[in-house]
Structure formats: C-alpha cells, structure tokens
Design an enzyme around this catalytic site. Structure first.
Site, PDB file in Angstrom:
ATOM      1  N   ASP A 137       0.893  -1.326   0.077  1.00 32.51           N
ATOM      2  CA  ASP A 137      -0.029  -0.235  -0.162  1.00 32.51           C
ATOM      3  C   ASP A 137       0.891   1.331  -0.020  1.00 32.51           C
ATOM      4  OD1 ASP A 137      -2.670  -0.821  -0.065  1.00 32.51           O
ATOM      5  OD2 ASP A 137      -2.268  -1.800   2.257  1.00 32.51           O
ATOM      6  N   SER A 138       1.853   1.323   0.820  1.00 30.99           N
ATOM      7  CA  SER A 138       2.809   2.539   0.948  1.00 30.99           C
ATOM      8  C   SER A 138       3.628   2.681  -0.140  1.00 30.99           C
ATOM      9  CB  SER A 138       3.559   2.336   2.311  1.00 30.99           C
ATOM     10  OG  SER A 138       2.989   2.478   3.290  1.00 30.99           O
TER      11      SER A 138
END
Length: 402
Positions: free
Chosen positions: A174-175
C-alpha cells in the site's frame, strides 16, 4: 514540541482532494501534504476513514490516524448522493490534484470520472491507486496491499527458505503504491506547466512492488534463475548478515565490498583473510558465504556489542544494531536530525511520529498538524471556499449529504 503551522514546502499553493481511504491513497495524500499541499480529505459522513479506528489505540484514539492524516483537512461528503458528487465537482474546479483508491469504474458510476472532472478543470491531475491498475483482465478485482505484494514478487522472496512466504510487518505494498502515486502526481504537475493540461496517474500496487524487484525478471527469463527466500542473507553477497555478540545482542555487518572486507579483516586482527583466494573477490566470498559467516560470527561472539560496534565504526566498517521503536526514540542521531517530531494531541499529549523525508535544503516540508476530527473543516471548505452559507450546510448535513 513542534507547533509550527507554517505551510511552506515546494507544493505550497497546490490543493489536493483526497477521496481514498485506508492506506494506499491516503499515504499519497500524506506525502503531498508533507511538502506543503493543502490536502482536503473527503470522508463518509457516517464513519469516516476506517483508519480512524484501525490499528493500536490509546484511550480510545487510533495511533495510526494522526500520522496518515497529518497535514490534512477533513470534510464530510456522501459520494453516493448526486448532491455530494456535485460538491466534489465544484471542489475539483478549485483543486490541482484528486487522489482516489476505489475500484476502477467507481468514480465513473458517481459521475466523477476524468472526463467529468476535466470538463470543470482541464488542469486537474487525477491520481488513481488500485491493486491491479485501471485496465487489464484483473482490473475489476478487489485489491489489497498483501495481494499486490504477493503478485509483485516480494512475498515469495521474503522469509526463511524452510518456511512459507513472510511479510515485512508493515503495509509495504500500500505504501509503495502511495509513494509512486505521489511521485506521479508531482511529475504530472510538472508536465502541466508545459502543456497546461492535467492527466491521469495510474498507480497499481502490484506494479509498485514489482518496481523494487531489481533483476528478478531478467534473471529468470535470460538466465533461468529463480530467486528464492534466503532468510537474513542475499545469495552471493558476503559477509552481510546478522551476527551474535558476547552480551546476547545481534548486530548487522555489511562488508561485502572488497575495500570494506579488507577493513573488516584488519579490524578482526586477521588481515591475511582478505588475501585468501576463497575470500579475495566478491564472487569468491559469495561462493563461500556460509563458512565466511561462521568465521565472522566466531569473532563477533567474543566481544560485547557496544565495544564491537565502536571498534567497527572506527575501522570504517558498516555495522549497526537492529533498532526497535525504543532504540529510535533514544538514539542521539535520530535526535540530532529531528527524525522523530512531536506535536500536541488534544487528548494524548505529546504525539511522536516520523518526520518528513526526504529533506530539501531550500524548501523543506514539515508536519503542521495531526489527523483532524471528522468534518472539522466543513465550514472552512464548504463555506469559505465554495460559498455555501450556514443554512445550506445545515440542510445538507440534516439530509446526510455532508
């Protein structure tokens, strides 16, 4: 305690609408806000972003929300209501970037696709963060970071070879997708200076992970080599591992380069080791990784960690402890560089978090505020920016639009 509310930063004057939730889209917004953008986070009027409740808590407050929603303003808006959709279009006319991480087609169903947004603001940059991208046979699938990590290759190559694939302990996929999305947003803004028009930034989680996988693809396709899980080492790279010490601590030593290995051998009091044909070159050391690690480990195990690290640092050998959060908050280097910044939380007091990275010498970013209360900026955004009077806002609130 940092109470500096100065915006500054290279993105000062740019407005970002953040329609996403959880991590991938909001991390993009966090990065843009760190460098001065006015990030207006649009949340569902009922519950807001689930990150307000997810993760570890203290006194009923999320310890994640103040970080991922820092430097943002919160407004509420029901995106499923045509009146809410119209509010977003009006806000888009006053914005530079819109970030979203819904499944492909969702914005289009809400009449908020790029065609509709560009009609009111041709210069708008639409940043779309999804598991698989905006097209292709998997585009419509639900995509979470963990699935993107698996598809992008990092899960298969992480962990010990005799155990199932492991994860890193953070929401890495996600990051990474959020980071590439922020990079794409800035690139699109730079291109807009040349063309006068915005564009769509398509950041897929699996592709963000794949981008970090070094030579994994050509190794397989050209050399027939498949990377496997190798635990704490990289095949062919030695000595570079975790080693024991006399006081039970473990330290990392990375001395795989020729010159650094020579310095390590001198520090070990065994300079002849660097001339040994089994260890003289990078390839030779990699071929004899296990036995070289045993030699280094026997030496490190004879000395306490603090003394050992001082000795290695003085010799110019890269080495260090494996830090926990406690180590970070107590470390002199972290303090000297303000790597951890603290802001005042209304209920929790001094609230620590990682500072802005990277550092810019002339126009640095900063952390100006913690994650806001739900709808805290409805009046400022809907009232002062869009010109909705109090009666209009009260009516929309009563009807669940904001």
């Amino acid at each position: 305690m940092n109470n500096d509310n100065t915006v500054g930063g290279p993105l000062s004057g740019k407005r970002v609408l953040e329609l996403g939730s959880l991590i991938a889209g909001p991390f993009c917004g966090q990065l843009l806000g760190d460098f001065g953008a006015d990030v207006v986070k649009i949340e569902d009027p009922g519950n807001g972003d689930p990150m307000r409740r997810w993760g570890n808590q203290a006194d009923g407050f999320s310890l994640t929300w103040p970080v991922i929603a820092r430097n943002k303003r919160s407004v509420t808006c029901n995106l499923r209501d045509p009146r809410g959709q119209e509010l977003v279009r009006r806000l888009a006319a006053h914005s530079d970037v819109l970030v979203e991480n819904f499944r492909p087609g969702t914005l289009e169903r809400w009449n908020l696709g790029y065609a509709e947004l560009a009609a009111v603001n041709p210069g708008l940059v639409l940043v779309r963060v999804t598991g698989y991208g905006q097209d292709g046979p998997y585009a419509g699938r639900a995509g979470f970071g963990s699935i993107g990590e698996a598809m992008g290759g990092v899960r298969y190559t992480t962990g010990d070879p005799d155990h199932p694939p492991s994860r890193t302990g953070i929401s890495l996929g996600d990051s990474l997708a959020g980071m590439f999305a922020a990079f794409g947003a800035v690139m699109a803004l730079l291109d807009r200076e040349r063309t006068g028009r915005g564009q769509v930034v398509d950041s897929a989680i699996y592709e963000a992970v794949l981008a970090l996988m070094e030579a994994l693809i050509p190794e397989w396709e050209i050399a027939g080599h498949r990377r496997e899980r190798t635990g704490s080492v990289l095949p062919g790279v030695a000595p570079s591992n975790v080693y024991p010490t006399a006081d039970g601590a473990e330290i990392l030593i990375a001395a795989n380069g020729d010159a650094v290995f020579t310095r390590l051998c001198d520090a070990m009091g065994n300079p002849g080791l660097a001339a040994n044909p089994r260890y003289r070159t990078h390839r030779a050391r990699g071929d004899n990784l296990a036995e070289l690690d045993r030699i280094v480990g026997q030496w490190t195990a004879s000395r306490p960690s603090a003394d050992l690290l001082d000795h290695l640092h003085a010799a110019g050998v890269p080495a260090g402890r494996i830090y926990t959060a406690a180590d970070m908050t107590e470390d002199a280097h972290f303090r000297a560089r303000d790597a951890i910044v603290r802001l005042l939380h209304p209920r929790l007091g001094a609230f620590p978090m990682q500072n802005v990275a990277p550092r810019l010498s002339a126009s640095p970013g900063n952390v100006r505020s913690l994650g806001p209360e739900l709808g805290a900026h409805n009046e400022a955004v809907y009232g002062r920016l869009l010109g909705l009077d109090a009666a209009d806002r009260e009516k929309l609130a009563a009807e669940g639009v904001i």
